[in-house]
Motif scaffolding. Sequence first.
Motif, PDB file in Angstrom:
ATOM      1  N   LEU A  69       5.655  19.420 -17.472  1.00  0.00           N
ATOM      2  CA  LEU A  69       4.755  20.158 -18.255  1.00  0.00           C
ATOM      3  C   LEU A  69       4.498  21.549 -17.755  1.00  0.00           C
ATOM      4  CD1 LEU A  69       3.161  19.061 -20.817  1.00  0.00           C
ATOM      5  CD2 LEU A  69       1.076  19.031 -19.213  1.00  0.00           C
ATOM      6  N   ALA A  70       4.350  21.735 -16.399  1.00  0.00           N
ATOM      7  CA  ALA A  70       4.157  22.880 -15.703  1.00  0.00           C
ATOM      8  C   ALA A  70       5.220  23.816 -15.884  1.00  0.00           C
ATOM      9  CB  ALA A  70       3.856  22.511 -14.261  1.00  0.00           C
ATOM     10  N   HIS A  71       6.488  23.291 -16.069  1.00  0.00           N
ATOM     11  CA  HIS A  71       7.736  24.052 -16.140  1.00  0.00           C
ATOM     12  C   HIS A  71       7.887  24.502 -17.641  1.00  0.00           C
ATOM     13  CE1 HIS A  71      11.866  25.425 -15.500  1.00  0.00           C
ATOM     14  NE2 HIS A  71      12.130  24.802 -16.632  1.00  0.00           N
ATOM     15  N   ILE A  72       7.601  23.752 -18.483  1.00  0.00           N
ATOM     16  CA  ILE A  72       7.526  24.103 -20.021  1.00  0.00           C
ATOM     17  C   ILE A  72       6.620  25.273 -20.161  1.00  0.00           C
ATOM     18  CG2 ILE A  72       7.276  23.312 -22.457  1.00  0.00           C
ATOM     19  CD1 ILE A  72       8.474  20.502 -21.617  1.00  0.00           C
ATOM     20  N   LEU A  73       5.245  24.790 -20.017  1.00  0.00           N
ATOM     21  CA  LEU A  73       4.491  25.698 -20.165  1.00  0.00           C
ATOM     22  C   LEU A  73       4.289  27.100 -19.170  1.00  0.00           C
ATOM     23  CD1 LEU A  73       1.391  23.202 -21.002  1.00  0.00           C
ATOM     24  CD2 LEU A  73       3.205  24.399 -22.675  1.00  0.00           C
ATOM     25  N   SER A  74       5.159  27.154 -18.230  1.00  0.00           N
ATOM     26  CA  SER A  74       5.184  27.943 -17.141  1.00  0.00           C
ATOM     27  C   SER A  74       3.701  28.249 -16.489  1.00  0.00           C
ATOM     28  CB  SER A  74       5.810  29.330 -17.508  1.00  0.00           C
ATOM     29  OG  SER A  74       5.839  29.888 -18.682  1.00  0.00           O
ATOM     30  N   LEU A  75       3.173  27.135 -16.307  1.00  0.00           N
ATOM     31  CA  LEU A  75       1.787  27.326 -15.462  1.00  0.00           C
ATOM     32  C   LEU A  75       1.819  27.855 -14.300  1.00  0.00           C
ATOM     33  CD1 LEU A  75       0.414  23.837 -16.768  1.00  0.00           C
ATOM     34  CD2 LEU A  75      -0.330  25.928 -17.848  1.00  0.00           C
ATOM     35  N   PRO A  76       0.899  28.524 -13.583  1.00  0.00           N
ATOM     36  CA  PRO A  76       0.930  29.026 -12.494  1.00  0.00           C
ATOM     37  C   PRO A  76       0.576  27.900 -11.371  1.00  0.00           C
ATOM     38  CG  PRO A  76      -1.006  29.741 -13.524  1.00  0.00           C
ATOM     39  CD  PRO A  76      -0.355  28.810 -14.472  1.00  0.00           C
ATOM     40  N   VAL A  77       0.587  26.513 -11.548  1.00  0.00           N
ATOM     41  CA  VAL A  77       0.265  25.309 -10.753  1.00  0.00           C
ATOM     42  C   VAL A  77       1.259  24.532 -10.612  1.00  0.00           C
ATOM     43  CG1 VAL A  77      -1.728  23.874 -10.539  1.00  0.00           C
ATOM     44  CG2 VAL A  77      -2.156  25.616 -12.247  1.00  0.00           C
ATOM     45  N   PRO A  78       1.454  24.234  -9.199  1.00  0.00           N
ATOM     46  CA  PRO A  78       2.417  22.992  -9.065  1.00  0.00           C
ATOM     47  C   PRO A  78       2.482  21.962 -10.078  1.00  0.00           C
ATOM     48  CG  PRO A  78       1.114  23.728  -7.186  1.00  0.00           C
ATOM     49  CD  PRO A  78       0.459  24.307  -8.349  1.00  0.00           C
ATOM     50  N   GLY A  79       3.540  21.320 -10.425  1.00  0.00           N
ATOM     51  CA  GLY A  79       3.666  20.146 -10.971  1.00  0.00           C
ATOM     52  C   GLY A  79       2.940  18.998 -10.793  1.00  0.00           C
TER      53      GLY A  79
END
Lengths: 234, 126
Positions: free
Chosen positions: B25-35
């Motif tokens: 999810l973190a990768h797909i949404l390119s969140l600035p938070v670790p997975g």
Amino acid sequence: MTTALIILIGTIVTYVIYRASKVVYKKWPMPFFHPLLLCPLILIGIIQLAHLQPSDYALSSSLWTHMLGPATVAFAIPIYKHAPLLRKNIMIILTSIAAGTLVAISSSLLLSLVMRFNGDLLISLLPRSITTPIAIEVSKTIGGLPTLTTVFVIVTGVTGGIIGPYVIRLMALKSPVARGLALGMGAHGVGTNKAMEYGEQEGTFSTIGMIMAAGMTLIWGGLLIPSLLQITIL
Amino acid sequence: MVRKTITMLSQLAIIHVFYFAGVGLAHILSLPVPGSIVGLVLLLLSLFAGIVKLEWIEKAGGWLLAELLLFFVPSAVGILNYKEILNWQGLETVLLILISTFIVMAATGFTAEKLYRRKRKGGHTQ
């Protein structure tokens, strides 16, 4: 040797030495025997004596490094179990961690200036109080070296795990909320590990402290640190 | 023993599902938070929603948290890659970290303890 065999050996050797270090620390609870100091030192000794490559060891022990991810996920358990306790203390938590993150960044910055550190070293030091994966993110944002930051995070953890109990005694921290937040804020996962030895409440506050610290440092990393650096360096 | 191992492994697998979901999810949404943090939030929400029962993950979760130091060991050994730190400046850096960590813990604990006592005095008893 196949990779699978290397990983099997590295995993077992690391585990056995870690267990032995814990036994030693339990018997002689001196700072020098802290498992996160003693165990890596023994392993470094073995690597040096056997003329192994550090990168080979990193590969062989990668299963344990990987477990940091699921372990972070598992912190949901104490938070879930103690949700009412956290809700009741939310103002204390927010205020203390806001103070803690500001002190963490500004004390690192001031001490760096006193010791005449500059450039990469200084910037990589700023986010060291928080958990590794987020510290790396912040380090990247503010222009530090992520690998150097990782080392500083580890040193902070070991240091904090050792001095934490002394700080608690010296400052006469009696409440689980103060003990837990101090440990989680000051020494991320390693501090939280120590907090769990005090009790489940301390562990929970430490967990939430660690997570909040990471979140707030992310915010400071984007807003405050760049301007602080501009003022002090230029 | 076998039963215990199976319980442990299946619980570890459930936690891993959340971990990998978080990473994805973190990768797909390119969140600035670790997975892993995203995974934590996902697991927490699932626990509150009753999708996951505490008993399904409590054993493995307890083990992961109890052995946390073990997972830091390889990174600590990784200091070997920074032999240049093992000099005078390295020693100074450790000193800086020691002092700063002390101040951070003292400041955080002091703030929390003061607020806690004030709250108790204010009549909001536990």
